[in-house]
Design a protein around this motif. Structure first.
Motif, short mmCIF file in Angstrom:
data_model
loop_
_atom_site.label_atom_id
_atom_site.label_comp_id
_atom_site.label_asym_id
_atom_site.label_seq_id
_atom_site.Cartn_x
_atom_site.Cartn_y
_atom_site.Cartn_z
N ASP A 75 0.83 -1.20 0.00
CA ASP A 75 0.00 0.00 0.00
C ASP A 75 0.86 1.25 0.00
OD1 ASP A 75 -2.29 1.47 0.00
OD2 ASP A 75 -2.69 1.26 2.13
N HIS A 130 1.09 4.00 -3.25
CA HIS A 130 0.83 5.44 -3.13
C HIS A 130 2.09 6.26 -3.39
CE1 HIS A 130 -2.76 3.86 -1.14
NE2 HIS A 130 -3.30 5.05 -1.31
N LEU A 168 3.65 7.05 3.15
CA LEU A 168 2.41 6.94 2.40
C LEU A 168 1.70 8.29 2.29
CD1 LEU A 168 -0.21 4.10 2.70
CD2 LEU A 168 -0.96 6.46 2.76
N PHE A 189 1.67 10.40 -1.22
CA PHE A 189 0.36 10.44 -1.85
C PHE A 189 -0.16 11.88 -1.92
CE2 PHE A 189 -4.31 9.63 -1.92
CZ PHE A 189 -4.34 8.98 -3.14
N VAL A 245 -3.49 2.20 -8.18
CA VAL A 245 -2.77 2.45 -6.94
C VAL A 245 -3.55 1.92 -5.75
CG1 VAL A 245 -2.01 4.28 -5.38
CG2 VAL A 245 -1.43 4.39 -7.80
#
Length: 297
Positions: free
Chosen positions: A23, A27, A82, A86, A185
């Motif tokens: 994850d 991102h 992250l 992102f 994504v």
């Protein structure tokens, strides 16, 4: 092929307690995609995937640097990478939308995936990358196994544990990057994690879990793709993830040793064996077998 590579790599990520690493890397790849488009002005998959790879590798290095040079733990470092990457990616996408022709850039497909946009050249890239990733796992299976279960012992034996950990993270980053165009994504992380979690319920042996996770991932890709053809305009990426989730729930319920039904059966048997009984074997809550007083009369 994406599900096969994602499931195999996800098995080691799960055992390394890096389930959220996919994850994070998914991102983290978004700023690289936006910068690659701003630099080249093309929507070709090659430059965009190169930018995504560079950004994902930078995210891995940033996470390693944070955990090494600060007091933050790995989960905090992953959360930080992250959110920062992102947020930067969303900001860059906003700039792209204001560029001439930016509204038609089509970069939003990397957020949610668009399997219909894959061309034979993209399929060749996915096939080669998936084969290389599976080959890397096969060649370094012993080292990754040691890394997953006892990295300190591996360091004592002289194995380059830090380099192996970085290599595993880079392999996961590559798997994420090649799946961005098809799954997106947001959903690529689920394709890395869910098949591995489902496979974990069926076995206690890594040699079985790794190919089983790859099989579950491949089956999710096939079932999700076929399901997307049933109705009009049904998205392929989310259906692939839903297929993987269905496999997980089936494993959660019906796995022979760790499933909920198997645990319930073992619990009932243990309760039956532990309940107090009379000398004739009947539970105390039931009437004893044999004649009762007054039956002869």
């Amino acid at each position: 092929m994406l599900g096969l590579a994602g499931g195999v790599l996800g098995a080691f990520a799960l055992l390394r307690r890096r389930a959220l690493l996919g994850d994070v890397l998914a991102h983290a790849a978004l700023p690289g995609i936006a910068l690659a488009y701003m630099a080249t002005g093309t929507k070709a998959a090659g430059p965009l995937l190169i930018g995504a790879t560079a950004s994902g590798v930078l995210g891995v290095l940033a996470m390693r640097a944070i955990t090494r040079w600060s007091r933050l733990k790995e989960d905090a470092a992953m959360s930080l990478v992250l959110t920062v990457f992102f947020g930067l990616g969303i900001m860059l996408l906003g700039w792209v939308q204001r560029m001439p022709g930016g509204n038609q850039s089509g970069l939003d497909k990397f957020l949610f995936g668009q399997a219909a946009s894959i061309v034979p050249r993209d399929l060749q890239v996915i096939a080669v990358a998936a084969a290389l990733l599976c080959l890397a796992i096969l060649v370094l299976y012993k080292e990754f196994k040691l890394l997953a279960f006892d990295p300190d012992f591996g360091a004592v034996l002289g194995f380059p544990v830090v380099a192996l950990d970085l290599l595993l993270s880079l392999c996961i980053a590559l798997a994420v990057v090649i799946g961005l165009e098809a799954v997106g994504v947001v959903l690529m992380a689920a394709l890395l994690t869910t098949p591995a979690v489902a496979a974990r319920y069926w076995t206690h042996r890594l040699s079985v879990m790794v190919p089983l996770a790859g099989l579950f991932g491949a089956a999710s890709g096939v079932v999700g793709t076929l399901a997307s053809q049933i109705g009009p305009r049904m998205p392929t990426g989310p259906l692939i993830v839903l297929a993987a989730s269905l496999l997980f729930f089936l494993s959660l319920l019906a796995a022979p040793h760790r499933g909920l039904l198997a645990r319930l059966i073992r619990l009932r048997r243990a309760q039956a064996q532990a309940s107090p009984r009379r000398p004739d074997g009947t539970p105390l809550g039931q009437a004893a077998a044999g004649p009762r007083p007054g039956d002869g009369a």
